[in-house]
Structures are given as C-alpha cells and as structure tokens.
Design a protein around this motif. Structure first.
Motif, PDB file in Angstrom:
ATOM      1  N   GLN A  18      42.227  30.756  26.429  1.00 29.95           N
ATOM      2  CA  GLN A  18      42.385  29.186  26.144  1.00 29.95           C
ATOM      3  C   GLN A  18      40.965  28.482  26.724  1.00 29.95           C
ATOM      4  O   GLN A  18      40.227  27.968  26.321  1.00 29.95           O
ATOM      5  CB  GLN A  18      42.933  29.124  27.023  1.00 29.95           C
ATOM      6  N   PHE A  19      40.612  29.327  27.740  1.00 30.02           N
ATOM      7  CA  PHE A  19      39.477  29.847  28.123  1.00 30.02           C
ATOM      8  C   PHE A  19      38.568  29.512  27.241  1.00 30.02           C
ATOM      9  O   PHE A  19      37.141  29.231  27.139  1.00 30.02           O
ATOM     10  CB  PHE A  19      38.870  30.957  29.460  1.00 30.02           C
ATOM     11  N   LYS A  20      38.267  31.184  26.598  1.00 34.05           N
ATOM     12  CA  LYS A  20      37.150  30.234  24.782  1.00 34.05           C
ATOM     13  C   LYS A  20      37.428  29.841  24.054  1.00 34.05           C
ATOM     14  O   LYS A  20      36.209  29.073  23.397  1.00 34.05           O
ATOM     15  CB  LYS A  20      37.626  31.741  24.257  1.00 34.05           C
ATOM     16  N   THR A  64      36.800  51.501  44.393  1.00 32.13           N
ATOM     17  CA  THR A  64      36.903  50.422  45.254  1.00 32.13           C
ATOM     18  C   THR A  64      37.652  50.136  45.691  1.00 32.13           C
ATOM     19  O   THR A  64      39.031  51.427  45.509  1.00 32.13           O
ATOM     20  CB  THR A  64      36.459  49.709  43.924  1.00 32.13           C
ATOM     21  N   GLY A  65      37.847  49.166  46.343  1.00 30.20           N
ATOM     22  CA  GLY A  65      39.822  49.411  47.179  1.00 30.20           C
ATOM     23  C   GLY A  65      40.440  48.461  45.708  1.00 30.20           C
ATOM     24  O   GLY A  65      39.956  48.449  44.350  1.00 30.20           O
ATOM     25  N   PHE A  66      42.054  47.958  45.968  1.00 23.85           N
ATOM     26  CA  PHE A  66      42.606  47.688  44.917  1.00 23.85           C
ATOM     27  C   PHE A  66      41.666  46.807  44.083  1.00 23.85           C
ATOM     28  O   PHE A  66      41.440  46.146  44.564  1.00 23.85           O
ATOM     29  CB  PHE A  66      43.916  47.730  45.772  1.00 23.85           C
ATOM     30  N   TRP A  67      41.424  47.292  42.638  1.00 26.45           N
ATOM     31  CA  TRP A  67      40.958  45.926  41.156  1.00 26.45           C
ATOM     32  C   TRP A  67      41.841  44.891  40.857  1.00 26.45           C
ATOM     33  O   TRP A  67      41.626  43.894  39.926  1.00 26.45           O
ATOM     34  CB  TRP A  67      40.075  47.327  40.288  1.00 26.45           C
ATOM     35  N   GLU A  68      43.293  45.024  41.147  1.00 28.79           N
ATOM     36  CA  GLU A  68      43.401  43.881  41.001  1.00 28.79           C
ATOM     37  C   GLU A  68      43.639  42.607  41.007  1.00 28.79           C
ATOM     38  O   GLU A  68      43.196  42.180  41.576  1.00 28.79           O
ATOM     39  CB  GLU A  68      45.424  43.462  40.864  1.00 28.79           C
ATOM     40  N   ASN A  69      43.160  41.973  39.533  1.00 25.58           N
ATOM     41  CA  ASN A  69      42.298  40.792  39.597  1.00 25.58           C
ATOM     42  C   ASN A  69      41.765  40.172  39.688  1.00 25.58           C
ATOM     43  O   ASN A  69      41.189  38.819  39.713  1.00 25.58           O
ATOM     44  CB  ASN A  69      43.809  39.906  40.444  1.00 25.58           C
ATOM     45  N   LYS A  70      40.537  41.238  40.211  1.00 22.54           N
ATOM     46  CA  LYS A  70      39.701  40.990  40.099  1.00 22.54           C
ATOM     47  C   LYS A  70      38.678  40.381  38.525  1.00 22.54           C
ATOM     48  O   LYS A  70      37.881  39.344  39.277  1.00 22.54           O
ATOM     49  CB  LYS A  70      38.781  42.417  40.913  1.00 22.54           C
ATOM     50  N   SER A  71      38.751  41.070  37.834  1.00 17.63           N
ATOM     51  CA  SER A  71      38.449  40.640  37.092  1.00 17.63           C
ATOM     52  C   SER A  71      38.963  41.740  35.393  1.00 17.63           C
ATOM     53  O   SER A  71      39.047  42.940  35.747  1.00 17.63           O
ATOM     54  CB  SER A  71      37.080  41.390  36.404  1.00 17.63           C
ATOM     55  N   GLU A 130      32.982  31.337  35.907  1.00 23.36           N
ATOM     56  CA  GLU A 130      34.627  31.985  36.805  1.00 23.36           C
ATOM     57  C   GLU A 130      35.306  31.319  37.448  1.00 23.36           C
ATOM     58  O   GLU A 130      36.144  31.332  37.310  1.00 23.36           O
ATOM     59  CB  GLU A 130      34.090  32.613  37.868  1.00 23.36           C
ATOM     60  N   SER A 131      34.928  29.549  38.323  1.00 29.66           N
ATOM     61  CA  SER A 131      35.538  29.082  38.959  1.00 29.66           C
ATOM     62  C   SER A 131      35.979  27.967  37.943  1.00 29.66           C
ATOM     63  O   SER A 131      37.329  28.230  38.179  1.00 29.66           O
ATOM     64  CB  SER A 131      34.626  28.079  39.221  1.00 29.66           C
ATOM     65  N   VAL A 132      35.971  27.891  36.733  1.00 32.86           N
ATOM     66  CA  VAL A 132      36.559  27.049  35.399  1.00 32.86           C
ATOM     67  C   VAL A 132      37.881  28.181  35.128  1.00 32.86           C
ATOM     68  O   VAL A 132      38.643  27.337  34.873  1.00 32.86           O
ATOM     69  CB  VAL A 132      35.521  26.976  34.517  1.00 32.86           C
ATOM     70  N   GLN A 133      37.423  29.415  34.699  1.00 26.19           N
ATOM     71  CA  GLN A 133      38.366  30.202  34.389  1.00 26.19           C
ATOM     72  C   GLN A 133      39.474  30.275  35.747  1.00 26.19           C
ATOM     73  O   GLN A 133      40.940  30.440  35.311  1.00 26.19           O
ATOM     74  CB  GLN A 133      38.050  31.528  33.935  1.00 26.19           C
ATOM     75  N   LYS A 134      39.415  30.307  36.848  1.00 25.46           N
ATOM     76  CA  LYS A 134      40.143  30.208  37.885  1.00 25.46           C
ATOM     77  C   LYS A 134      40.967  29.441  37.986  1.00 25.46           C
ATOM     78  O   LYS A 134      41.796  28.997  38.505  1.00 25.46           O
ATOM     79  CB  LYS A 134      39.460  31.206  39.577  1.00 25.46           C
ATOM     80  N   GLU A 135      40.582  28.495  37.783  1.00 30.41           N
ATOM     81  CA  GLU A 135      41.494  27.175  37.712  1.00 30.41           C
ATOM     82  C   GLU A 135      42.290  27.088  36.767  1.00 30.41           C
ATOM     83  O   GLU A 135      43.178  26.607  36.470  1.00 30.41           O
ATOM     84  CB  GLU A 135      40.607  25.863  38.033  1.00 30.41           C
ATOM     85  N   ILE A 136      42.383  27.419  35.154  1.00 26.72           N
ATOM     86  CA  ILE A 136      43.304  27.547  34.421  1.00 26.72           C
ATOM     87  C   ILE A 136      44.163  28.711  35.299  1.00 26.72           C
ATOM     88  O   ILE A 136      45.215  28.113  34.519  1.00 26.72           O
ATOM     89  CB  ILE A 136      42.559  28.233  33.182  1.00 26.72           C
ATOM     90  N   SER A 137      43.357  29.927  35.246  1.00 20.43           N
ATOM     91  CA  SER A 137      43.949  31.143  35.659  1.00 20.43           C
ATOM     92  C   SER A 137      45.697  29.563  36.769  1.00 20.43           C
ATOM     93  O   SER A 137      47.210  30.109  36.509  1.00 20.43           O
ATOM     94  CB  SER A 137      44.028  32.031  36.724  1.00 20.43           C
ATOM     95  N   ASP A 138      45.079  29.288  37.567  1.00 21.13           N
ATOM     96  CA  ASP A 138      45.766  28.914  38.477  1.00 21.13           C
ATOM     97  C   ASP A 138      46.912  27.876  38.171  1.00 21.13           C
ATOM     98  O   ASP A 138      48.315  27.909  38.397  1.00 21.13           O
ATOM     99  CB  ASP A 138      45.166  28.310  40.188  1.00 21.13           C
ATOM    100  N   PHE A 139      46.532  27.554  37.069  1.00 20.25           N
ATOM    101  CA  PHE A 139      47.394  25.945  36.714  1.00 20.25           C
ATOM    102  C   PHE A 139      48.574  27.272  36.067  1.00 20.25           C
ATOM    103  O   PHE A 139      49.392  26.066  36.073  1.00 20.25           O
ATOM    104  CB  PHE A 139      46.765  25.526  35.799  1.00 20.25           C
ATOM    105  N   VAL A 140      48.127  27.986  35.712  1.00 16.63           N
ATOM    106  CA  VAL A 140      48.941  28.615  34.335  1.00 16.63           C
ATOM    107  C   VAL A 140      50.441  29.315  35.439  1.00 16.63           C
ATOM    108  O   VAL A 140      51.004  28.682  35.168  1.00 16.63           O
ATOM    109  CB  VAL A 140      48.080  29.738  33.578  1.00 16.63           C
TER     110      VAL A 140
END
Length: 557
Positions: A408-410, A43-50, A363-373
């Motif tokens: 935190q997500f778990k 793939t292209g650069f995989w960073e931050n995909k998962s 994934e949307s909820v987890q991204k919300e936490i990630s952006d906040f952190v």
C-alpha cells in the motif's frame, strides 16, 4: 552507554590527534577490508525496526541525537559529528555469539519485559514457534564487503604483532596521549595512562575525539578498534551518513539468538522480521540459515492469513480513513519541519521540498499506515487472534507490514517523482504555508511603506517651514544690523542650515525605504501569484494515487 564528560579534554585529545596525524606517516597504521570479508552487525532485538536489508547498514539516529556511541557522534559542544555503523570483525563462519560489545546492547535490568515469538529451526526437525522475553534475544546480521575498504588501525591491545601493542612506543595512542599532555599539561594527572582513558567504560572523551580527528583529516572508510569490554576483541566502525546505507557492503542474512538463562547458551532462531529480510535478500550464504524452500513454505502459510486480513480490510472500505490519517500526518510533519528551519520561504522551494521529503517523513507515513492496519485488523478477531496466538503482536506487525503495509505504501511513494502522492502532498503543504507566509510578509512590507510615506510627508512639511525661516533670516541680514545682532543672526542661520541638511538626509533615506518597500511589495505580489498558480497543479495525480490506495490490497479480487 559511553558519553562525553569533559569538553576541555575532548578538545585536547582532538588537537593532539590532528597534530600527530599531520606529522606522522599513517601507512603503518592502515589496514584493509578485502572483498568477501565478513562482518557481523549485532543489535538488540531487531523486530519491527525495519524489514529493509539496507537499514542493517544504515545509521538511523539523527546526528544531533547521536550521543551514546563510543567512537562516533556529537562533539564536546553538541555539534553534529561523524556517524558510523558498528560491526564485529570476527572470523567468518564460527558465529561467535559471545561478542563482548554486545553487553552494550543488552542489559535486562530495569527494562520492560516484552514477549516475542521466534521460529526455532534445527536440521531434521519441524520448525516451531516459541515465546520468549525480548531481553533474552539479540539479532546478528552477516554482512560481506563487496569492494575493498580502508581502515585506520586504532586498536590498543597486547598482540605482539600489532603496531599498536600497548608496550610499543610507536603505538599511535602513546603518540597522541603524549602530545595531548605536552599541549595541555594542566588537564592531566601525573600518573594518568592511555590504558585508562582508552578503556574507560563510561567516558568516551578520548575515543570519540581521536576518531573525529581521523575522519576529519583522512579519507579512510572506517576505523579498527579494540573492544573495551574484553580489551581484546576487534570491532570495525565504518563512517556513514544519517539514513544513507553504507556502499560496498552486502547484507547476506539475519537471525536472532536467544539465551537460555539456565545454561547461558544461545540458540539460533528467526523472528518474522528476520524471515522477511532474508526472503528479500534471497540468499542462503549465512551459515546455518534455512534454505529458500523452507523459508518460502513457512512464509506462504503466514502470508495466507495476511491475505485474509487484507481482503477483510478491503471489504470494510477502511482505506478512505487511512488516507485521511496519512494526509493529517503529512500536514503535521511538514509544519513541524518548516518551524525548525531557518527562513525556509526565502530559500529555493525545490531544495526545501527535498529537505522535507526525507527518509524520516517517509518512515512516519509508513508507520501511520502500519498503525492503522494493525488497529483495523484486530476487528477481524478470528484471523487476527489465531495469528496472535502463533506469532504474538510483534510477529503479526512484521507480517502485516510486509504483506499489506509495504504494498500500500508503494502506491503512494512511487519511484516516479511525478506520480508520487507523498511528494505531491508535501508540495501542496508547501504552497499553503508559503501563501500564509507571503500574506504576513506583505503586511509587514506594507507597514514599512506606510511608515516611509508618513516620514516623507512630515519631513517635507518641516523642510518647507525651515526653508521659509532661512529665507526670512537672509532678508534680515541684508539690512546691515548692529555687529552683535549680526553674530546672533549668523549663528541662527548656521543652525537652520544644519537642520535643513539633516531633514534632507532623512527625506532621502525615507524615499529610499519607500522605493525598496515598493519593489519588495511588487516582488512578493509576483511570488504570491506564482505560488497561487501552483494550486491545483497536482490534483489529478493526487486523486489518481488516492483512488489506487483506497482500492485496497486486492482491488481485483
């Protein structure tokens, strides 16, 4: 990216492929992926995909948006089609980084230059972090087959031992192409060849049509195809469903290669994301991979900084605000998804809940936490800036996702459904939205009931008038009038009788509508009460999970 261009041609190829498949023994065209066989996912650069290994063997693009793949995706009418994950079928071990299909994933022209950080690891040397352009990097994951998979050979090359050798008349593509020309001669140019349509870099009408026919008509797990880049290399496309990892495939590891633009050579390296995935896999079967001890040591240094940030966030009591943001995100996502569904509240609510609670929402909820952190962590300048200088924002994001966001997500997305905060909040949103729908629905039904009652009243009054007129007419007819008058009275009587019959029909219909509206209103009142009874059912669970989340990453430290 390859695309569909001509819907008529697509359907011609598809129908021809179906005809050939149904009348041809496919055994000569069938091949196997055996246990232990290696596949490479480029793939292209995989960073931050998962950081989840499962996502390496998962289609992450919704079916309706899958329009840029050669062999899978929407059909000519933009209807959802078969989806698949693409692999290189290189020989295991040599890690050929000149995978020709990679040109589809990397085209630096016109792309935004993003700086990323990778860990360079050479045996005998101390690992070091190096900054480079994301456009010069590509990720490559090793996947092995854990149980046999069946493929249909759709290659088209010059290999003399291949049944699909270009010059072989038993080549399945010759059979399909000739059938298509036979069924639809007006669609094709006289000198057009199968080589042209198979290897068309821009247009995928032929490729995607015959692959769809194969997946529709046969139980194969995937297809073996020839790269249109070098018309020689083989790729494997394994059938998959959106957001569902392919079974019987084991991810062994991932690394990122970056290109030296002067020499054209690639050097193996690791992003923070790669390290996170490899740490979860806990294997060293990937040739050239760091051993576990080295990986653990490097990660331990990074995790120490992440812990300092976690403690800083805990002290700042930021998790209360994070939880509010999560609730807002769930509210907006549920509303958006309900709006896209057809009559969701006439369906079984358990099924609607499962449709809403899909991987996208999580994934949307987890991204919300990630952006906040990330935003909150930036305030702790000393630690954050030190990390940023060493591994850049992409690396910091991956690190904090692994060490802070996921734990935190778990706490919210528990395996026990009865304790799952996100599920409970979705249920609350469903109850609130259904209550609103029931109110609107009850108002509509009440209008129907009022209209039916009005019709019944008006019809009853009119019937009474018509029947009185008919009785008067009958009395007049008994007085034996002149013959001409008798005929007029008889015609008038027939007209009145017809009008009375129509009014009686109308009254009966209105009565039926009133009874239906009353029953419907009664049913909706029961639904409303049942829905109302659900309110507050999950308050204790929600409050308990919220307190656990708001306690932070290190609540006892």
């Amino acid at each position: 990216m390859p695309r569909l261009k001509d819907g008529i041609r697509f359907r011609a190829y598809y129908n021809a492929a179906v005809a050939v498949i149904r009348r041809t023994g496919l055994e000569p065209y069938t091949t196997q992926l055996n246990e232990g066989q290696a596949l490479y996912r480029y793939t292209g650069f995989w960073e931050n995909k998962s950081t989840a290994p499962r996502d390496i063997v998962t289609v992450k693009l919704p079916p309706q948006l899958d329009k840029g793949n050669r062999w899978t995706g929407v059909d000519e009418k933009d209807n959802d089609g078969t989806q698949g994950v693409y692999f290189s079928s290189e020989a295991e071990g040599h890690l050929d980084t000149n995978f020709p299909e990679y040109q589809r994933y990397q085209n630096p022209a016109g792309k935004t230059i993003v700086k990323i950080c990778v860990l360079i690891h050479n045996p005998g040397e101390k690992p070091r972090w190096q900054t480079l352009n994301a456009n010069d990097a590509k990720s490559m994951a090793l996947v092995t087959v854990s149980d046999q998979k069946t493929l249909l050979n759709l290659t088209h090359d010059n290999n003399p031992s291949n049944i699909n050798n270009k010059k072989n008349k038993e080549n399945i593509h010759h059979l399909i192409f000739e059938e298509a020309k036979k069924q639809n001669p007006e669609v094709f140019k006289p000198d057009e060849t199968i080589d042209e349509v198979y290897n068309d870099y821009e247009i995928a009408d032929y490729n995607r049509a015959i692959a769809k026919a194969v997946f529709d008509e046969t139980p194969v797990d995937g297809i073996l195809v020839t790269s249109v880049q070098d018309v020689e290399s083989s790729n494997v496309v394994i059938k998959s469903e959106y957001n569902t990892p392919i079974d019987r495939l084991k991810v062994q590891g991932i690394m990122t290669w970056y290109r030296n633009n002067e020499t054209g050579e690639y050097t193996k390296s690791y992003t923070v994301n790669d390290l996170s995935i490899n740490k979860k896999i806990g294997t060293t079967e990937y040739e050239g991979n760091m051993d576990k001890e080295e990986m653990d040591e490097i990660w331990s240094d990074l995790a120490e900084s992440a812990q300092q940030i976690g403690e800083y966030l805990d002290r700042g009591n930021v998790w209360v605000n994070a939880c509010k943001d999560i609730d807002k995100r769930i509210h907006s996502e549920v509303a958006k998804r309900l709006e896209a569904m057809e009559d969701p509240f006439t369906q079984d609510m358990d099924q609607v809940e499962e449709q809403l609670l899909n991987y996208d929402l999580l994934e949307s909820v987890q991204k919300e936490i990630s952006d906040f952190v990330i935003q909150s962590a930036m305030v702790n300048e000393s630690v954050f800036n030190s990390l940023f200088k060493e591994i850049h924002l992409d690396g910091v994001t991956s690190l904090l996702n692994e060490e802070i966001v996921e734990p935190q997500f778990k706490k919210l997305d528990t395996l026990d459904a009865s304790q799952n905060y996100i599920r409970m909040r979705v249920r609350e949103e469903l109850v609130a939205n259904k209550a609103h729908w029931l109110e609107e629905n009850a108002s509509t039904i009440q209008q129907k009931l009022t209209q039916a009652n009005t019709t019944i009243t008006e019809t009853s009054e009119e019937l009474q008038t018509k029947r009185s007129s008919l009785n008067e007419l009958n009395e007049m007819l008994t007085k034996e009038p002149e013959d001409d008058m008798d005929k007029n009275y008889m015609q008038l009587k027939m007209n009145l009788q017809s009008e009375i019959m129509e009014l009686e029909r109308k009254a009966e219909e209105a009565n039926s509508e009133r009874e239906n509206a009353e029953r419907e209103l009664e049913k909706k009142e029961r639904e409303k009460q049942e829905n109302e009874n659900k309110r507050g059912q999950w308050d204790d669970v929600i409050e308990e999970r919220r307190r656990l989340f708001e306690g932070g990453v290190h609540p006892n430290e």
